[in-house]
Design a protein around this motif. Structure first.
Motif, PDB file in Angstrom:
ATOM      1  N   PRO A 159      -6.620  24.769 -41.066  1.00 46.94           N
ATOM      2  CA  PRO A 159      -5.407  23.948 -41.196  1.00 46.94           C
ATOM      3  C   PRO A 159      -5.705  22.536 -41.713  1.00 46.94           C
ATOM      4  O   PRO A 159      -4.972  22.006 -42.556  1.00 46.94           O
ATOM      5  CB  PRO A 159      -4.857  23.923 -39.768  1.00 46.94           C
ATOM      6  N   ARG A 160      -6.793  21.910 -41.241  1.00 43.27           N
ATOM      7  CA  ARG A 160      -7.124  20.568 -41.709  1.00 43.27           C
ATOM      8  C   ARG A 160      -7.536  20.583 -43.179  1.00 43.27           C
ATOM      9  O   ARG A 160      -7.178  19.701 -43.952  1.00 43.27           O
ATOM     10  CB  ARG A 160      -8.239  19.979 -40.851  1.00 43.27           C
ATOM     11  N   GLU A 161      -8.281  21.612 -43.583  1.00 38.59           N
ATOM     12  CA  GLU A 161      -8.671  21.725 -44.995  1.00 38.59           C
ATOM     13  C   GLU A 161      -7.448  21.910 -45.877  1.00 38.59           C
ATOM     14  O   GLU A 161      -7.394  21.375 -46.993  1.00 38.59           O
ATOM     15  CB  GLU A 161      -9.661  22.876 -45.180  1.00 38.59           C
ATOM     16  N   ARG A 162      -6.460  22.645 -45.382  1.00 39.42           N
ATOM     17  CA  ARG A 162      -5.224  22.810 -46.163  1.00 39.42           C
ATOM     18  C   ARG A 162      -4.502  21.478 -46.297  1.00 39.42           C
ATOM     19  O   ARG A 162      -3.937  21.162 -47.354  1.00 39.42           O
ATOM     20  CB  ARG A 162      -4.330  23.867 -45.507  1.00 39.42           C
ATOM     21  N   GLU A 163      -4.505  20.684 -45.229  1.00 47.72           N
ATOM     22  CA  GLU A 163      -3.896  19.352 -45.305  1.00 47.72           C
ATOM     23  C   GLU A 163      -4.604  18.492 -46.348  1.00 47.72           C
ATOM     24  O   GLU A 163      -3.973  17.801 -47.149  1.00 47.72           O
ATOM     25  CB  GLU A 163      -3.963  18.666 -43.945  1.00 47.72           C
ATOM     26  N   VAL A 164      -5.935  18.536 -46.326  1.00 42.67           N
ATOM     27  CA  VAL A 164      -6.721  17.748 -47.275  1.00 42.67           C
ATOM     28  C   VAL A 164      -6.455  18.214 -48.699  1.00 42.67           C
ATOM     29  O   VAL A 164      -6.266  17.400 -49.611  1.00 42.67           O
ATOM     30  CB  VAL A 164      -8.221  17.839 -46.937  1.00 42.67           C
ATOM     31  N   GLU A 170      -1.790  16.090 -54.543  1.00 40.44           N
ATOM     32  CA  GLU A 170      -0.875  14.984 -54.834  1.00 40.44           C
ATOM     33  C   GLU A 170      -1.561  13.885 -55.643  1.00 40.44           C
ATOM     34  O   GLU A 170      -0.911  12.959 -56.125  1.00 40.44           O
ATOM     35  CB  GLU A 170      -0.330  14.395 -53.532  1.00 40.44           C
ATOM     36  N   GLY A 171      -2.881  13.979 -55.777  1.00 40.86           N
ATOM     37  CA  GLY A 171      -3.621  13.008 -56.562  1.00 40.86           C
ATOM     38  C   GLY A 171      -4.304  11.926 -55.745  1.00 40.86           C
ATOM     39  O   GLY A 171      -4.780  10.935 -56.295  1.00 40.86           O
ATOM     40  N   ARG A 172      -4.392  12.108 -54.437  1.00 39.94           N
ATOM     41  CA  ARG A 172      -4.973  11.070 -53.585  1.00 39.94           C
ATOM     42  C   ARG A 172      -6.493  11.101 -53.614  1.00 39.94           C
ATOM     43  O   ARG A 172      -7.107  12.151 -53.691  1.00 39.94           O
ATOM     44  CB  ARG A 172      -4.491  11.228 -52.146  1.00 39.94           C
ATOM     45  N   SER A 173      -7.087   9.926 -53.514  1.00 37.30           N
ATOM     46  CA  SER A 173      -8.536   9.799 -53.411  1.00 37.30           C
ATOM     47  C   SER A 173      -8.958  10.132 -51.989  1.00 37.30           C
ATOM     48  O   SER A 173      -8.129  10.273 -51.079  1.00 37.30           O
ATOM     49  CB  SER A 173      -8.959   8.374 -53.749  1.00 37.30           C
ATOM     50  N   ASN A 174     -10.283  10.241 -51.772  1.00 35.76           N
ATOM     51  CA  ASN A 174     -10.774  10.493 -50.418  1.00 35.76           C
ATOM     52  C   ASN A 174     -10.323   9.396 -49.456  1.00 35.76           C
ATOM     53  O   ASN A 174      -9.950   9.662 -48.315  1.00 35.76           O
ATOM     54  CB  ASN A 174     -12.296  10.591 -50.420  1.00 35.76           C
ATOM     55  N   SER A 175     -10.370   8.148 -49.924  1.00 36.22           N
ATOM     56  CA  SER A 175      -9.932   7.045 -49.064  1.00 36.22           C
ATOM     57  C   SER A 175      -8.448   7.152 -48.745  1.00 36.22           C
ATOM     58  O   SER A 175      -8.025   6.900 -47.611  1.00 36.22           O
ATOM     59  CB  SER A 175     -10.231   5.698 -49.732  1.00 36.22           C
ATOM     60  N   ALA A 187     -15.324  12.146 -42.652  1.00 34.57           N
ATOM     61  CA  ALA A 187     -14.662  13.394 -42.244  1.00 34.57           C
ATOM     62  C   ALA A 187     -13.972  14.048 -43.432  1.00 34.57           C
ATOM     63  O   ALA A 187     -14.021  15.274 -43.597  1.00 34.57           O
ATOM     64  CB  ALA A 187     -13.653  13.107 -41.136  1.00 34.57           C
ATOM     65  N   VAL A 188     -13.338  13.230 -44.273  1.00 38.65           N
ATOM     66  CA  VAL A 188     -12.671  13.775 -45.461  1.00 38.65           C
ATOM     67  C   VAL A 188     -13.693  14.402 -46.395  1.00 38.65           C
ATOM     68  O   VAL A 188     -13.479  15.498 -46.936  1.00 38.65           O
ATOM     69  CB  VAL A 188     -11.870  12.682 -46.192  1.00 38.65           C
ATOM     70  N   GLU A 189     -14.827  13.729 -46.593  1.00 39.26           N
ATOM     71  CA  GLU A 189     -15.867  14.267 -47.470  1.00 39.26           C
ATOM     72  C   GLU A 189     -16.353  15.618 -46.973  1.00 39.26           C
ATOM     73  O   GLU A 189     -16.603  16.535 -47.757  1.00 39.26           O
ATOM     74  CB  GLU A 189     -17.031  13.276 -47.564  1.00 39.26           C
ATOM     75  N   LYS A 190     -16.482  15.763 -45.644  1.00 40.64           N
ATOM     76  CA  LYS A 190     -16.907  17.041 -45.079  1.00 40.64           C
ATOM     77  C   LYS A 190     -15.869  18.135 -45.349  1.00 40.64           C
ATOM     78  O   LYS A 190     -16.209  19.263 -45.720  1.00 40.64           O
ATOM     79  CB  LYS A 190     -17.129  16.898 -43.571  1.00 40.64           C
ATOM     80  N   HIS A 191     -14.582  17.793 -45.186  1.00 39.14           N
ATOM     81  CA  HIS A 191     -13.529  18.781 -45.446  1.00 39.14           C
ATOM     82  C   HIS A 191     -13.478  19.149 -46.928  1.00 39.14           C
ATOM     83  O   HIS A 191     -13.295  20.321 -47.277  1.00 39.14           O
ATOM     84  CB  HIS A 191     -12.174  18.229 -45.009  1.00 39.14           C
ATOM     85  N   ILE A 195     -13.883  22.822 -48.622  1.00 44.26           N
ATOM     86  CA  ILE A 195     -12.904  23.403 -49.548  1.00 44.26           C
ATOM     87  C   ILE A 195     -13.612  23.922 -50.794  1.00 44.26           C
ATOM     88  O   ILE A 195     -13.369  25.044 -51.254  1.00 44.26           O
ATOM     89  CB  ILE A 195     -11.840  22.352 -49.932  1.00 44.26           C
ATOM     90  N   PHE A 196     -14.509  23.094 -51.362  1.00 44.33           N
ATOM     91  CA  PHE A 196     -15.235  23.508 -52.562  1.00 44.33           C
ATOM     92  C   PHE A 196     -16.033  24.784 -52.300  1.00 44.33           C
ATOM     93  O   PHE A 196     -16.081  25.690 -53.135  1.00 44.33           O
ATOM     94  CB  PHE A 196     -16.175  22.400 -53.022  1.00 44.33           C
ATOM     95  N   GLY A 197     -16.662  24.853 -51.127  1.00 40.47           N
ATOM     96  CA  GLY A 197     -17.461  26.026 -50.806  1.00 40.47           C
ATOM     97  C   GLY A 197     -16.607  27.278 -50.675  1.00 40.47           C
ATOM     98  O   GLY A 197     -16.936  28.328 -51.231  1.00 40.47           O
ATOM     99  N   LYS A 198     -15.488  27.179 -49.952  1.00 44.76           N
ATOM    100  CA  LYS A 198     -14.639  28.349 -49.725  1.00 44.76           C
ATOM    101  C   LYS A 198     -13.902  28.796 -50.983  1.00 44.76           C
ATOM    102  O   LYS A 198     -13.538  29.967 -51.112  1.00 44.76           O
ATOM    103  CB  LYS A 198     -13.643  28.052 -48.604  1.00 44.76           C
TER     104      LYS A 198
END
Length: 220
Positions: A159-164, A170-175, A187-191, A195-198
């Protein structure tokens, strides 16, 4: 010292009221409106005569009020790849967002017209697109996600990865994602890595994995 150049914009909108309102809004927000036209053919002629930095175009314009603006935007993307394109739509039309992102994904946006009322967010999105980023309307992303969450490999995301991923689309940066979710950048970088892996998007010098992830998202 010379003042920084104002981003040059062409507006394509068949509603005279909205066209003039957009022109005033952009002029007051630091843009230079070089042309304002009412249909797709006029838009292509204006771009050919004097290519701007950014085009803001309605999806539906005369003569059929179906997808003239979108088709003109796709021509611009193909013939003038340095021109950023932000299309506006009255309703959520997922296919149009997917069509825009099907080719080069640098400097492209798709927003609902209602977003123009949020002047700060609209102007920020336009600057982001003009700088080579992307801007997808949150409602478009939400509907695409509702349709696509049934399919793999998106179903493998937490669920958190889907949020990210939603915020990435939407075009948002990690920050920006970290701020929206009230978490750390780490935490965002980890998510994002998860995502990239899955989604089977390995690191590569020529691949823009954020864009590829969003495309996978749009494709469902």
């Amino acid at each position: 010292m010379n003042a920084p150049a104002r981003p040059r914009v062409i507006i394509a909108e068949d509603s005279v009221l909205l066209r003039e309102g957009l022109g005033r809004l952009l002029a007051e927000s630091g843009f230079e409106v070089t042309a304002a036209v009412g249909d797709g053919e006029q838009l292509l002629r204006a771009v050919a005569a004097d290519p701007p930095d950014i085009v803001v175009a309605d999806v539906r314009m005369p003569p059929t009020h179906s997808d003239e603006g979108l088709r003109a935007a796709l021509v611009i993307r193909a013939q003038w790849p340095d021109v950023a394109v932000l299309v506006l739509s009255q309703y959520v039309e997922e296919r149009y967002a997917a069509d825009l992102l099907a080719g080069a994904t640098r400097g492209v946006g798709y927003l609902l017209k209602d977003r123009v009322a949020d002047v700060e967010s609209f102007v920020e999105a336009l600057y982001r697109v003009g700088s080579g980023g992307t801007a997808l309307d949150p409602e478009v992303v939400s509907q695409i996600f509702a349709r696509s969450r049934r399919g793999a490999p998106l179903a493998a995301l937490t669920p958190r990865e889907r949020e990210v991923l939603t915020l990435m689309a939407e075009g948002r940066s990690n920050s920006g994602i970290a701020e929206a979710l009230v978490v750390t950048d780490g935490a965002v970088e980890k998510h994002v890595s998860g995502i990239f892996g899955k989604l089977a998007l390995p690191a590569g010098a020529t691949d823009h994995r954020r864009v590829l992830a969003v495309l996978r998202y749009l494709e469902g």
